[in-house]
Design an enzyme around this catalytic site. Structure first.
Site, PDB file in Angstrom:
ATOM      1  N   GLY A 208       0.789  -1.229   0.000  1.00  0.00           N
ATOM      2  CA  GLY A 208       0.000   0.000   0.000  1.00  0.00           C
ATOM      3  C   GLY A 208       0.815   1.270   0.000  1.00  0.00           C
ATOM      4  O   GLY A 208       0.251   2.359   0.091  1.00  0.00           O
ATOM      5  N   PRO A 246       4.785  -4.655  -1.033  1.00  0.00           N
ATOM      6  CA  PRO A 246       4.622  -3.494  -1.920  1.00  0.00           C
ATOM      7  C   PRO A 246       4.401  -3.909  -3.368  1.00  0.00           C
ATOM      8  O   PRO A 246       5.016  -4.864  -3.852  1.00  0.00           O
ATOM      9  CB  PRO A 246       5.966  -2.768  -1.780  1.00  0.00           C
ATOM     10  CG  PRO A 246       6.931  -3.867  -1.471  1.00  0.00           C
ATOM     11  CD  PRO A 246       6.184  -4.891  -0.662  1.00  0.00           C
ATOM     12  N   GLY A 247       3.514  -3.234  -4.038  1.00  0.00           N
ATOM     13  CA  GLY A 247       3.317  -3.461  -5.472  1.00  0.00           C
ATOM     14  C   GLY A 247       3.622  -2.174  -6.213  1.00  0.00           C
ATOM     15  O   GLY A 247       4.721  -1.955  -6.737  1.00  0.00           O
ATOM     16  N   CYS A 314     -16.177   3.488 -25.998  1.00  0.00           N
ATOM     17  CA  CYS A 314     -17.534   4.042 -25.917  1.00  0.00           C
ATOM     18  C   CYS A 314     -18.061   4.040 -24.493  1.00  0.00           C
ATOM     19  O   CYS A 314     -18.995   3.297 -24.154  1.00  0.00           O
ATOM     20  CB  CYS A 314     -18.458   3.270 -26.857  1.00  0.00           C
ATOM     21  SG  CYS A 314     -18.173   3.776 -28.539  1.00  0.00           S
ATOM     22  N   TYR A 341      -0.794  -1.437 -12.080  1.00  0.00           N
ATOM     23  CA  TYR A 341      -2.235  -1.555 -12.322  1.00  0.00           C
ATOM     24  C   TYR A 341      -2.613  -0.929 -13.664  1.00  0.00           C
ATOM     25  O   TYR A 341      -3.648  -0.287 -13.799  1.00  0.00           O
ATOM     26  CB  TYR A 341      -3.028  -0.938 -11.155  1.00  0.00           C
ATOM     27  CG  TYR A 341      -2.612  -1.532  -9.822  1.00  0.00           C
ATOM     28  CD1 TYR A 341      -2.956  -2.839  -9.499  1.00  0.00           C
ATOM     29  CD2 TYR A 341      -1.814  -0.822  -8.924  1.00  0.00           C
ATOM     30  CE1 TYR A 341      -2.544  -3.419  -8.300  1.00  0.00           C
ATOM     31  CE2 TYR A 341      -1.393  -1.392  -7.722  1.00  0.00           C
ATOM     32  CZ  TYR A 341      -1.769  -2.679  -7.426  1.00  0.00           C
ATOM     33  OH  TYR A 341      -1.351  -3.256  -6.248  1.00  0.00           O
TER      34      TYR A 341
HETATM   35  C1  LIG Z   1      -3.158  -8.029   0.147  1.00  0.00           C
HETATM   36  C2  LIG Z   1      -2.470  -7.012  -0.674  1.00  0.00           C
HETATM   37  N1  LIG Z   1      -1.131  -6.894  -0.570  1.00  0.00           N
HETATM   38  C3  LIG Z   1      -0.453  -6.000  -1.308  1.00  0.00           C
HETATM   39  C4  LIG Z   1      -1.091  -5.157  -2.191  1.00  0.00           C
HETATM   40  C5  LIG Z   1      -0.262  -4.199  -2.975  1.00  0.00           C
HETATM   41  O1  LIG Z   1      -0.631  -2.896  -2.742  1.00  0.00           O
HETATM   42  P1  LIG Z   1       0.211  -1.714  -3.396  1.00  0.00           P
HETATM   43  O2  LIG Z   1       0.336  -1.996  -4.835  1.00  0.00           O
HETATM   44  O3  LIG Z   1      -0.610  -0.507  -3.130  1.00  0.00           O
HETATM   45  O4  LIG Z   1       1.531  -1.682  -2.709  1.00  0.00           O
HETATM   46  C6  LIG Z   1      -2.477  -5.225  -2.321  1.00  0.00           C
HETATM   47  C7  LIG Z   1      -3.159  -4.328  -3.245  1.00  0.00           C
HETATM   48  O5  LIG Z   1      -4.313  -4.274  -3.434  1.00  0.00           O
HETATM   49  C8  LIG Z   1      -3.185  -6.187  -1.541  1.00  0.00           C
HETATM   50  O6  LIG Z   1      -4.510  -6.305  -1.644  1.00  0.00           O
END
Ligand SMILES: Cc1ncc(COP(=O)(O)O)c(C=O)c1O
Length: 391
Positions: A208, A246-247, A314, A341
Protein backbone atom coordinates in the site's frame (compact mmCIF):
# COMPACT_ATOMS: atom_id res chain seq x y z
CA UNK A 1 13.05 -0.47 -10.05
CA UNK A 2 16.14 -2.24 -8.76
CA UNK A 3 17.08 0.89 -6.80
CA UNK A 4 13.61 0.95 -5.22
CA UNK A 5 13.92 -2.67 -4.15
CA UNK A 6 17.39 -2.03 -2.73
CA UNK A 7 16.19 1.01 -0.78
CA UNK A 8 13.44 -1.09 0.77
CA UNK A 9 15.82 -3.90 1.71
CA UNK A 10 18.15 -1.34 3.28
CA UNK A 11 15.34 0.06 5.44
CA UNK A 12 15.24 -3.24 7.34
CA UNK A 13 18.77 -2.59 8.66
CA UNK A 14 19.74 -6.24 8.37
CA UNK A 15 16.67 -7.54 10.24
CA UNK A 16 15.06 -10.73 8.86
CA UNK A 17 12.53 -9.75 6.20
CA UNK A 18 10.88 -10.55 2.89
CA UNK A 19 9.89 -7.91 0.37
CA UNK A 20 6.98 -9.83 -1.17
CA UNK A 21 6.33 -7.92 -4.40
CA UNK A 22 2.58 -7.77 -5.14
CA UNK A 23 2.61 -9.30 -8.61
CA UNK A 24 -0.84 -7.89 -9.40
CA UNK A 25 0.71 -4.44 -9.83
CA UNK A 26 2.76 -5.46 -12.87
CA UNK A 27 3.09 -9.09 -13.88
CA UNK A 28 5.36 -8.66 -16.92
CA UNK A 29 8.04 -11.35 -16.95
CA UNK A 30 10.99 -8.93 -17.26
CA UNK A 31 9.63 -6.92 -14.30
CA UNK A 32 9.02 -9.89 -12.01
CA UNK A 33 12.39 -11.42 -12.97
CA UNK A 34 14.20 -8.15 -12.29
CA UNK A 35 12.63 -7.89 -8.84
CA UNK A 36 13.35 -11.57 -8.16
CA UNK A 37 17.00 -10.83 -9.03
CA UNK A 38 16.91 -8.09 -6.36
CA UNK A 39 15.93 -10.65 -3.76
CA UNK A 40 12.20 -9.97 -3.73
CA UNK A 41 9.62 -12.58 -2.88
CA UNK A 42 6.03 -12.35 -4.07
CA UNK A 43 2.51 -11.71 -2.89
CA UNK A 44 0.15 -13.45 -5.32
CA UNK A 45 -3.63 -13.54 -5.58
CA UNK A 46 -4.27 -16.26 -8.16
CA UNK A 47 -2.93 -19.55 -9.45
CA UNK A 48 -1.53 -17.96 -12.62
CA UNK A 49 0.26 -15.28 -10.58
CA UNK A 50 1.71 -18.02 -8.38
CA UNK A 51 2.84 -19.99 -11.45
CA UNK A 52 4.43 -16.85 -12.88
CA UNK A 53 6.29 -16.00 -9.67
CA UNK A 54 7.71 -19.51 -9.50
CA UNK A 55 8.63 -19.44 -13.21
CA UNK A 56 10.46 -16.13 -12.62
CA UNK A 57 12.67 -17.86 -10.08
CA UNK A 58 11.07 -16.72 -6.81
CA UNK A 59 11.50 -19.25 -4.04
CA UNK A 60 8.27 -20.78 -2.69
CA UNK A 61 9.57 -19.87 0.78
CA UNK A 62 9.25 -16.19 -0.15
CA UNK A 63 5.73 -16.38 -1.61
CA UNK A 64 2.51 -15.58 0.21
CA UNK A 65 -0.90 -16.08 -1.35
CA UNK A 66 -3.65 -13.54 -0.50
CA UNK A 67 -7.25 -13.43 -1.69
CA UNK A 68 -10.71 -14.04 -0.25
CA UNK A 69 -11.76 -16.77 -2.67
CA UNK A 70 -9.18 -19.28 -3.84
CA UNK A 71 -10.20 -22.28 -5.92
CA UNK A 72 -9.27 -25.82 -4.91
CA UNK A 73 -6.95 -26.01 -7.93
CA UNK A 74 -5.19 -22.83 -6.76
CA UNK A 75 -4.78 -24.17 -3.23
CA UNK A 76 -3.36 -27.39 -4.69
CA UNK A 77 -0.80 -25.38 -6.66
CA UNK A 78 0.27 -23.51 -3.52
CA UNK A 79 0.59 -26.77 -1.60
CA UNK A 80 2.56 -28.47 -4.38
CA UNK A 81 5.17 -25.72 -4.81
CA UNK A 82 8.69 -26.66 -3.75
CA UNK A 83 9.44 -29.17 -1.00
CA UNK A 84 7.05 -27.60 1.57
CA UNK A 85 4.55 -25.51 -0.38
CA UNK A 86 4.69 -21.72 -0.34
CA UNK A 87 5.58 -19.64 2.75
CA UNK A 88 1.91 -19.12 3.56
CA UNK A 89 -1.57 -19.38 2.20
CA UNK A 90 -3.15 -16.30 3.79
CA UNK A 91 -6.47 -17.37 5.25
CA UNK A 92 -9.12 -14.67 4.99
CA UNK A 93 -12.20 -16.24 6.64
CA UNK A 94 -13.17 -18.84 9.22
CA UNK A 95 -14.75 -20.85 6.42
CA UNK A 96 -11.50 -20.98 4.47
CA UNK A 97 -9.73 -22.87 7.27
CA UNK A 98 -11.63 -26.10 6.55
CA UNK A 99 -11.17 -25.69 2.80
CA UNK A 100 -7.37 -25.34 3.07
CA UNK A 101 -7.19 -28.22 5.57
CA UNK A 102 -9.18 -30.46 3.19
CA UNK A 103 -6.83 -29.74 0.28
CA UNK A 104 -3.80 -30.31 2.51
CA UNK A 105 -5.24 -33.66 3.61
CA UNK A 106 -5.84 -34.66 0.00
CA UNK A 107 -2.34 -33.67 -1.06
CA UNK A 108 -0.74 -35.35 1.95
CA UNK A 109 1.09 -32.15 2.83
CA UNK A 110 1.06 -29.73 5.73
CA UNK A 111 -0.23 -26.35 4.62
CA UNK A 112 1.74 -23.41 5.95
CA UNK A 113 -0.80 -20.69 6.60
CA UNK A 114 -1.11 -17.23 8.02
CA UNK A 115 -4.23 -15.48 9.24
CA UNK A 116 -5.02 -12.23 7.48
CA UNK A 117 -6.90 -10.10 9.94
CA UNK A 118 -9.08 -7.14 9.10
CA UNK A 119 -7.73 -4.30 11.27
CA UNK A 120 -11.13 -2.56 11.35
CA UNK A 121 -9.65 0.85 10.65
CA UNK A 122 -12.03 3.80 10.57
CA UNK A 123 -12.61 4.67 6.92
CA UNK A 124 -11.32 8.20 7.57
CA UNK A 125 -8.01 6.85 8.93
CA UNK A 126 -7.36 5.12 5.58
CA UNK A 127 -6.48 8.13 3.51
CA UNK A 128 -7.09 6.67 0.07
CA UNK A 129 -9.85 6.09 -2.48
CA UNK A 130 -12.75 4.01 -1.10
CA UNK A 131 -12.26 1.32 -3.75
CA UNK A 132 -8.70 0.61 -2.61
CA UNK A 133 -9.26 0.89 1.14
CA UNK A 134 -9.37 -2.72 2.31
CA UNK A 135 -8.69 -2.57 6.05
CA UNK A 136 -12.10 -1.47 7.30
CA UNK A 137 -15.01 -3.40 8.74
CA UNK A 138 -17.18 -3.25 5.63
CA UNK A 139 -14.51 -4.69 3.33
CA UNK A 140 -14.64 -8.32 2.22
CA UNK A 141 -10.97 -8.78 3.08
CA UNK A 142 -9.44 -10.45 6.11
CA UNK A 143 -10.89 -12.10 9.18
CA UNK A 144 -13.01 -9.68 11.22
CA UNK A 145 -11.77 -9.00 14.76
CA UNK A 146 -14.86 -10.71 16.16
CA UNK A 147 -13.98 -13.93 14.26
CA UNK A 148 -10.25 -14.09 14.98
CA UNK A 149 -10.53 -16.43 17.98
CA UNK A 150 -12.84 -18.78 16.06
CA UNK A 151 -10.42 -18.83 13.12
CA UNK A 152 -7.38 -19.47 15.34
CA UNK A 153 -9.19 -22.28 17.17
CA UNK A 154 -10.16 -23.87 13.87
CA UNK A 155 -6.53 -23.70 12.68
CA UNK A 156 -5.30 -25.19 15.97
CA UNK A 157 -7.73 -28.11 15.57
CA UNK A 158 -6.53 -28.90 12.03
CA UNK A 159 -3.38 -31.07 12.15
CA UNK A 160 -2.82 -30.43 8.42
CA UNK A 161 -2.26 -26.71 9.05
CA UNK A 162 0.79 -24.99 10.44
CA UNK A 163 0.16 -21.40 11.51
CA UNK A 164 3.30 -19.53 10.49
CA UNK A 165 2.28 -15.90 10.64
CA UNK A 166 -0.25 -13.13 10.89
CA UNK A 167 -1.01 -10.64 8.13
CA UNK A 168 -2.74 -7.33 7.64
CA UNK A 169 -3.21 -4.95 4.70
CA UNK A 170 -4.65 -1.48 5.30
CA UNK A 171 -5.21 -0.34 1.71
CA UNK A 172 -3.42 0.87 -1.37
CA UNK A 173 -1.87 4.23 -2.37
CA UNK A 174 -1.37 5.36 1.24
CA UNK A 175 0.39 8.73 1.28
CA UNK A 176 1.04 8.77 5.03
CA UNK A 177 2.28 6.03 7.34
CA UNK A 178 -0.45 6.49 10.01
CA UNK A 179 -3.02 3.93 8.81
CA UNK A 180 -0.24 1.44 8.04
CA UNK A 181 1.16 1.74 11.56
CA UNK A 182 -2.27 1.55 13.23
CA UNK A 183 -3.06 -1.64 11.28
CA UNK A 184 0.35 -3.09 12.15
CA UNK A 185 -0.15 -2.30 15.84
CA UNK A 186 -3.38 -4.34 15.84
CA UNK A 187 -1.48 -7.18 14.20
CA UNK A 188 1.43 -7.01 16.63
CA UNK A 189 -0.90 -6.94 19.65
CA UNK A 190 -2.47 -10.15 18.43
CA UNK A 191 0.91 -11.71 17.63
CA UNK A 192 2.15 -10.93 21.15
CA UNK A 193 -0.86 -12.47 22.82
CA UNK A 194 -0.74 -15.51 20.57
CA UNK A 195 2.93 -16.28 20.93
CA UNK A 196 2.58 -17.54 24.48
CA UNK A 197 0.68 -20.57 23.15
CA UNK A 198 1.81 -20.67 19.55
CA UNK A 199 5.19 -20.11 17.92
CA UNK A 200 5.04 -17.76 14.93
CA UNK A 201 7.62 -17.36 12.20
CA UNK A 202 6.56 -14.07 10.62
CA UNK A 203 4.35 -11.03 10.69
CA UNK A 204 3.21 -9.45 7.42
CA UNK A 205 2.13 -5.81 7.41
CA UNK A 206 1.01 -5.76 3.76
CA UNK A 207 1.56 -3.28 0.97
CA UNK A 208 0.00 0.00 0.00
CA UNK A 209 3.00 2.36 -0.06
CA UNK A 210 1.81 5.35 -2.07
CA UNK A 211 3.55 7.18 -4.90
CA UNK A 212 3.42 10.72 -6.21
CA UNK A 213 0.95 10.84 -9.11
CA UNK A 214 1.41 14.61 -9.25
CA UNK A 215 -0.49 15.67 -6.13
CA UNK A 216 2.51 14.86 -3.92
CA UNK A 217 3.44 12.02 -1.59
CA UNK A 218 5.51 13.16 1.37
CA UNK A 219 6.62 9.66 2.38
CA UNK A 220 9.00 7.18 0.79
CA UNK A 221 8.35 3.40 0.75
CA UNK A 222 11.25 3.01 3.21
CA UNK A 223 9.41 5.29 5.68
CA UNK A 224 6.64 2.68 5.99
CA UNK A 225 9.21 0.00 6.72
CA UNK A 226 11.06 2.10 9.27
CA UNK A 227 7.81 3.10 11.03
CA UNK A 228 6.55 -0.44 11.22
CA UNK A 229 9.89 -1.83 12.36
CA UNK A 230 9.92 0.64 15.24
CA UNK A 231 6.47 -0.65 16.21
CA UNK A 232 7.62 -4.27 15.85
CA UNK A 233 10.54 -3.54 18.18
CA UNK A 234 8.24 -1.89 20.73
CA UNK A 235 6.04 -4.99 20.65
CA UNK A 236 9.05 -7.22 21.39
CA UNK A 237 8.60 -9.13 18.14
CA UNK A 238 11.96 -8.34 16.57
CA UNK A 239 12.87 -11.98 16.16
CA UNK A 240 9.96 -12.55 13.74
CA UNK A 241 10.54 -12.20 10.00
CA UNK A 242 8.79 -9.07 8.74
CA UNK A 243 7.05 -9.50 5.37
CA UNK A 244 5.88 -6.42 3.47
CA UNK A 245 3.89 -6.57 0.22
CA UNK A 246 4.62 -3.49 -1.92
CA UNK A 247 3.32 -3.46 -5.47
CA UNK A 248 2.72 -0.01 -6.91
CA UNK A 249 5.66 1.72 -5.24
CA UNK A 250 8.18 -0.60 -6.94
CA UNK A 251 6.85 -0.25 -10.49
CA UNK A 252 4.37 2.59 -11.07
CA UNK A 253 6.82 5.38 -11.84
CA UNK A 254 8.76 3.16 -14.24
CA UNK A 255 5.99 2.78 -16.82
CA UNK A 256 4.45 5.21 -19.27
CA UNK A 257 1.51 4.65 -21.55
CA UNK A 258 2.34 6.07 -24.97
CA UNK A 259 -0.65 7.25 -26.99
CA UNK A 260 -0.83 8.81 -30.45
CA UNK A 261 -3.29 11.58 -31.19
CA UNK A 262 -6.05 10.39 -33.50
CA UNK A 263 -7.61 13.80 -33.91
CA UNK A 264 -8.68 16.91 -32.09
CA UNK A 265 -12.29 17.91 -31.56
CA UNK A 266 -12.99 21.51 -30.64
CA UNK A 267 -16.57 22.35 -29.83
CA UNK A 268 -18.42 24.90 -27.72
CA UNK A 269 -15.18 26.30 -26.36
CA UNK A 270 -13.87 22.89 -25.29
CA UNK A 271 -10.85 21.11 -26.67
CA UNK A 272 -10.87 17.31 -26.76
CA UNK A 273 -7.67 15.45 -27.59
CA UNK A 274 -8.76 12.05 -28.89
CA UNK A 275 -5.92 9.56 -28.40
CA UNK A 276 -5.51 5.91 -29.35
CA UNK A 277 -5.20 4.64 -25.75
CA UNK A 278 -8.27 4.21 -23.63
CA UNK A 279 -9.68 2.94 -20.38
CA UNK A 280 -9.19 -0.60 -21.62
CA UNK A 281 -5.41 0.09 -21.56
CA UNK A 282 -5.33 2.08 -18.29
CA UNK A 283 -8.42 1.61 -16.18
CA UNK A 284 -7.40 3.55 -13.07
CA UNK A 285 -8.97 6.92 -14.04
CA UNK A 286 -12.31 5.27 -14.82
CA UNK A 287 -12.20 2.90 -11.85
CA UNK A 288 -10.94 5.17 -9.08
CA UNK A 289 -11.11 8.66 -10.56
CA UNK A 290 -7.31 8.48 -10.55
CA UNK A 291 -5.38 11.26 -12.22
CA UNK A 292 -2.17 10.62 -14.15
CA UNK A 293 0.13 13.36 -15.35
CA UNK A 294 0.23 13.69 -19.13
CA UNK A 295 3.04 15.19 -21.20
CA UNK A 296 3.28 15.72 -24.96
CA UNK A 297 5.73 13.72 -27.06
CA UNK A 298 7.44 16.89 -28.20
CA UNK A 299 8.56 19.75 -25.96
CA UNK A 300 5.57 21.79 -24.76
CA UNK A 301 4.93 24.82 -26.99
CA UNK A 302 3.19 28.13 -26.40
CA UNK A 303 0.53 29.35 -26.28
CA UNK A 304 -0.90 26.76 -23.90
CA UNK A 305 -4.47 25.49 -23.68
CA UNK A 306 -6.53 23.07 -21.65
CA UNK A 307 -7.30 19.77 -23.35
CA UNK A 308 -9.63 17.01 -22.18
CA UNK A 309 -7.60 13.92 -23.05
CA UNK A 310 -9.91 11.03 -23.87
CA UNK A 311 -9.71 7.61 -25.50
CA UNK A 312 -11.80 5.96 -28.20
CA UNK A 313 -13.77 3.60 -25.93
CA UNK A 314 -17.53 4.04 -25.92
CA UNK A 315 -17.85 5.05 -22.27
CA UNK A 316 -17.98 8.57 -20.83
CA UNK A 317 -15.52 7.44 -18.15
CA UNK A 318 -12.90 6.79 -20.86
CA UNK A 319 -11.39 10.11 -19.85
CA UNK A 320 -7.85 10.90 -18.65
CA UNK A 321 -8.82 14.36 -17.39
CA UNK A 322 -8.10 17.94 -18.35
CA UNK A 323 -4.42 18.75 -18.97
CA UNK A 324 -2.56 21.85 -20.02
CA UNK A 325 -0.79 21.21 -23.33
CA UNK A 326 0.11 23.36 -26.32
CA UNK A 327 -2.78 25.03 -28.07
CA UNK A 328 -1.84 23.14 -31.25
CA UNK A 329 -2.71 19.47 -30.65
CA UNK A 330 0.42 17.38 -30.00
CA UNK A 331 1.16 14.32 -32.17
CA UNK A 332 0.80 12.19 -29.08
CA UNK A 333 1.19 12.07 -25.35
CA UNK A 334 2.79 9.97 -22.63
CA UNK A 335 0.56 9.13 -19.69
CA UNK A 336 2.96 8.93 -16.75
CA UNK A 337 3.21 6.54 -13.79
CA UNK A 338 1.35 3.81 -15.65
CA UNK A 339 3.67 0.99 -14.54
CA UNK A 340 1.31 -0.29 -11.83
CA UNK A 341 -2.24 -1.56 -12.32
CA UNK A 342 -1.99 -0.60 -16.00
CA UNK A 343 -1.44 -3.58 -18.28
CA UNK A 344 -2.51 -5.98 -15.50
CA UNK A 345 -5.99 -4.41 -15.52
CA UNK A 346 -6.16 -3.95 -19.30
CA UNK A 347 -8.98 -5.55 -21.24
CA UNK A 348 -10.05 -6.09 -24.82
CA UNK A 349 -13.27 -4.12 -24.37
CA UNK A 350 -14.70 -2.88 -27.69
CA UNK A 351 -12.54 -5.45 -29.45
CA UNK A 352 -9.42 -3.43 -28.80
CA UNK A 353 -6.08 -5.24 -28.75
CA UNK A 354 -4.07 -5.23 -25.53
CA UNK A 355 -1.23 -2.71 -25.74
CA UNK A 356 2.27 -3.67 -26.81
CA UNK A 357 4.84 -3.58 -24.02
CA UNK A 358 8.41 -2.36 -24.47
CA UNK A 359 10.90 -2.99 -21.67
CA UNK A 360 13.85 -0.68 -21.29
CA UNK A 361 16.92 -0.95 -19.08
CA UNK A 362 19.81 1.51 -18.92
CA UNK A 363 18.46 3.32 -21.96
CA UNK A 364 18.25 0.22 -24.16
CA UNK A 365 15.31 -1.95 -25.17
CA UNK A 366 15.67 -5.39 -23.55
CA UNK A 367 12.35 -6.98 -24.55
CA UNK A 368 9.23 -6.29 -26.57
CA UNK A 369 5.84 -7.94 -26.24
CA UNK A 370 4.16 -7.08 -29.51
CA UNK A 371 0.56 -6.04 -29.79
CA UNK A 372 -1.58 -8.91 -31.09
CA UNK A 373 -3.50 -8.21 -34.28
CA UNK A 374 -7.04 -6.92 -33.68
CA UNK A 375 -8.29 -9.74 -35.91
CA UNK A 376 -7.43 -12.12 -33.01
CA UNK A 377 -10.37 -10.69 -31.13
CA UNK A 378 -12.74 -11.43 -34.01
CA UNK A 379 -11.38 -14.99 -34.22
CA UNK A 380 -11.77 -15.47 -30.46
CA UNK A 381 -15.35 -14.22 -30.40
CA UNK A 382 -16.28 -16.40 -33.37
CA UNK A 383 -14.63 -19.41 -31.74
CA UNK A 384 -16.72 -19.01 -28.61
CA UNK A 385 -19.94 -18.90 -30.61
CA UNK A 386 -18.91 -22.08 -32.46
CA UNK A 387 -18.16 -23.82 -29.14
CA UNK A 388 -21.49 -22.84 -27.61
CA UNK A 389 -23.38 -23.96 -30.73
CA UNK A 390 -21.79 -27.41 -30.38
CA UNK A 391 -22.51 -27.81 -26.68
C1 LIG B 1 -3.16 -8.03 0.15
C2 LIG B 1 -2.47 -7.01 -0.67
N1 LIG B 1 -1.13 -6.89 -0.57
C3 LIG B 1 -0.45 -6.00 -1.31
C4 LIG B 1 -1.09 -5.16 -2.19
C5 LIG B 1 -0.26 -4.20 -2.98
O1 LIG B 1 -0.63 -2.90 -2.74
P1 LIG B 1 0.21 -1.71 -3.40
O2 LIG B 1 0.34 -2.00 -4.83
O3 LIG B 1 -0.61 -0.51 -3.13
O4 LIG B 1 1.53 -1.68 -2.71
C6 LIG B 1 -2.48 -5.22 -2.32
C7 LIG B 1 -3.16 -4.33 -3.25
O5 LIG B 1 -4.31 -4.27 -3.43
C8 LIG B 1 -3.18 -6.19 -1.54
O6 LIG B 1 -4.51 -6.30 -1.64
Amino acid sequence: MAAGARALHAAFDGAPHVVAYAVKANSAGPVVKALAAEGCGADVVSGPELGLALACGISPDAIVYSGVAKTDAELDLALAAGPRGIAAIQIESVEEVARVAARARTSGRTARVSLRINPALDADVIDTHAHIATGHDEAKFGVAQADVTRALDAIARAPELSLEGLTVHAGSQLTATDAYVVAARTLFDLARSLRARHPLRFVDTGGGFGIDYGAGCPVEPADFVRAVRAEQKRAGLEDLILFVEPGRSLVAAHGVLVAATLQAKVTRGRRWLLVDAGMNDLLRPALYQARHRIVPWSAPAHPEAEWSVVGPVCESSDDFGVHVLAEAPPDGVAILDAGAYGYTMASRYNGRALPAEVFVRDGGVIAVAARRPESDWIDDRLASSVASARS
